[in-house]
Design a protein around this motif. Sequence first.
Motif, PDB file in Angstrom:
ATOM      1  N   ALA A  22       0.876  -1.172   0.000  1.00 11.96           N
ATOM      2  CA  ALA A  22       0.000   0.000   0.000  1.00 11.96           C
ATOM      3  C   ALA A  22       0.905   1.211   0.000  1.00 11.96           C
ATOM      4  O   ALA A  22       1.655   1.424   0.944  1.00 11.96           O
ATOM      5  N   GLN A  23       0.890   1.969  -1.061  1.00 10.29           N
ATOM      6  CA  GLN A  23       1.799   3.102  -1.204  1.00 10.29           C
ATOM      7  C   GLN A  23       1.243   4.305  -0.454  1.00 10.29           C
ATOM      8  O   GLN A  23       0.219   4.861  -0.816  1.00 10.29           O
ATOM      9  N   VAL A  24       1.967   4.684   0.603  1.00  6.26           N
ATOM     10  CA  VAL A  24       1.536   5.828   1.410  1.00  6.26           C
ATOM     11  C   VAL A  24       2.646   6.862   1.382  1.00  6.26           C
ATOM     12  O   VAL A  24       3.620   6.761   2.120  1.00  6.26           O
ATOM     13  N   PRO A  25       2.567   7.872   0.493  1.00  2.74           N
ATOM     14  CA  PRO A  25       3.641   8.856   0.418  1.00  2.74           C
ATOM     15  C   PRO A  25       3.698   9.702   1.688  1.00  2.74           C
ATOM     16  O   PRO A  25       2.693  10.224   2.139  1.00  2.74           O
TER      17      PRO A  25
ATOM     18  N   LYS B  18      10.234   8.723   0.644  1.00  2.18           N
ATOM     19  CA  LYS B  18       8.858   8.259   0.783  1.00  2.18           C
ATOM     20  C   LYS B  18       8.880   6.872   1.394  1.00  2.18           C
ATOM     21  O   LYS B  18       9.782   6.084   1.149  1.00  2.18           O
TER      22      LYS B  18
ATOM     23  N   PHE C 139       6.980   3.185   2.049  1.00  3.17           N
ATOM     24  CA  PHE C 139       6.007   2.258   1.476  1.00  3.17           C
ATOM     25  C   PHE C 139       5.775   1.136   2.486  1.00  3.17           C
ATOM     26  O   PHE C 139       6.697   0.392   2.810  1.00  3.17           O
TER      27      PHE C 139
ATOM     28  N   LYS D  53      -1.502  -2.547 -10.587  1.00  4.01           N
ATOM     29  CA  LYS D  53      -1.765  -1.397  -9.725  1.00  4.01           C
ATOM     30  C   LYS D  53      -3.263  -1.147  -9.635  1.00  4.01           C
ATOM     31  O   LYS D  53      -3.983  -1.239 -10.618  1.00  4.01           O
ATOM     32  N   TRP D  54      -3.702  -0.857  -8.400  1.00  2.00           N
ATOM     33  CA  TRP D  54      -5.081  -0.433  -8.148  1.00  2.00           C
ATOM     34  C   TRP D  54      -5.003   0.867  -7.349  1.00  2.00           C
ATOM     35  O   TRP D  54      -4.958   0.853  -6.111  1.00  2.00           O
ATOM     36  N   GLY D  55      -4.904   2.000  -8.036  1.00  4.80           N
ATOM     37  CA  GLY D  55      -4.781   3.260  -7.325  1.00  4.80           C
ATOM     38  C   GLY D  55      -3.480   3.314  -6.544  1.00  4.80           C
ATOM     39  O   GLY D  55      -2.384   3.258  -7.101  1.00  4.80           O
ATOM     40  N   SER D  56      -3.591   3.381  -5.203  1.00 11.64           N
ATOM     41  CA  SER D  56      -2.408   3.450  -4.364  1.00 11.64           C
ATOM     42  C   SER D  56      -1.889   2.080  -3.956  1.00 11.64           C
ATOM     43  O   SER D  56      -0.892   1.985  -3.243  1.00 11.64           O
ATOM     44  N   PHE D  57      -2.548   1.005  -4.412  1.00  9.05           N
ATOM     45  CA  PHE D  57      -2.114  -0.349  -4.090  1.00  9.05           C
ATOM     46  C   PHE D  57      -1.312  -0.934  -5.249  1.00  9.05           C
ATOM     47  O   PHE D  57      -1.567  -0.638  -6.427  1.00  9.05           O
ATOM     48  N   TYR D  58      -0.378  -1.800  -4.891  1.00  7.14           N
ATOM     49  CA  TYR D  58       0.536  -2.364  -5.874  1.00  7.14           C
ATOM     50  C   TYR D  58       0.842  -3.803  -5.498  1.00  7.14           C
ATOM     51  O   TYR D  58       1.076  -4.127  -4.323  1.00  7.14           O
TER      52      TYR D  58
END
Length: 434
Positions: free
Chosen positions: A20-23, A38, A40, A406-411
């Motif tokens: 879950a990409q959380v900048p 950043k 992750f 990729k699904w939005g902010s998910f990878y």
Amino acid sequence: MKRTLLLLPAIACLSLSAFAQVPVDKTVSLQSVEIQGKRFGGLTGGEVKRLQVDSNLSGLTGTTADVFRLLPSVVTDIEGGITFRGSSHPGLLIDGVPYGLMEEYSGDMLIQLPALFFDRVSMTATPSIELVPDGDAGILNLSSAAYTVGDSPLVLTLGTGFQERYNVGAVLNLHPGKFHVVGKYNYRREYRKRTFSKSTANKAGTTVMNNNATARPDVHLADLSVGYDLTANDLITVYGLYSLMDYSRYGKIHNNKLVDENLQPVMFRHRYNDQRQEAYAAEARWSHAFDNPQDRLSVVFNYNNFGYDEDNEYKNEKPETGKIIAEDNYYVNQDKNNYYLSAIYGKLFADDWRLRVGYIGRFKNESYYAYGNKLAAGEWQSDPQKENEYNFNRRTNLLLAALEKKWGSFYAEAGVQGELNWQKIDTRYKIDDV
């Protein structure tokens, strides 16, 4: 004694990960060097962090070892040695390529290398499938930022400090026509003083050893990158690197021995040490973009050499008279040749699906020879106990494939590696018959 290892059939490794990409914008001050990163968070419990060292003239006061200290799970000691996630053997790369320079003696380089020479530092406990999986605890990678026409064509840096510390560097950035030329040079010199103390107790008594050493290392580092836009979709780059570190070091070991709290005769052991570490590399890269710019083929070939030469002379002194009562020496010569080849193809499909396939080949030839002598009855004689020699050869061929989504902010990524590894160790120990 010869040892040969052949792994057959190919070893298949499956990697599954989801993030879950959380900048999170982060700025940390390191002697005026700005580091931005950043974070992750991974469902597997792992983390990936990438730090960018800002191009700041005052950054020359910090070294690469200083930057590593700010990375979570990374510890560096006074000599530049790295411990990552509890292991002292992480994979160290320069722009994704393994170098002999970054293996056993990497600490010497990291405490001398200005943070701005390789101004991108990245770490990951879960290495990309496009990397050779060396090391015990993930990958630490050094690379340079891309210089553009908008950047200054010439940057000069000069620094000085206490302990005879000097640093001078230059960056040349030119873009005539279809060419992209970036050259960097840095020279560093400092005075080092180290003091070590060790106490050992046994039935014979207590021995206290105090070791004082001083050194003045001279370090030269230069690289040159020349890129050429062959077509609108093709960039060819050639790269060269040269590094030289030359030590002149003196150490004095002061031994005290107590038996029943009575001080025994004391001995001073003097060490005169010269050390030379030299490395060079030649590299060629080709990057081709297809009709869809997200579809790309990247090919890299790199050759790098590392040479290590160490000379030691020892003299034992009786402090009461100042007389030298024993002499010996010890010499080490090491040479490493590394060849690296990779070809990676990436294609983007609909709905943010991406496929990567490729090949990595790594070939290594290493030789090591150490020997010593001692002075006996006025004549120098070889000392078999100090003699060691080996040759190491390794051939690694690796095929890889990975599928990303990729699904939005998910990878999420699933990948597989198939590796064929051959290696041979030839060791020789010369010991006289008893």
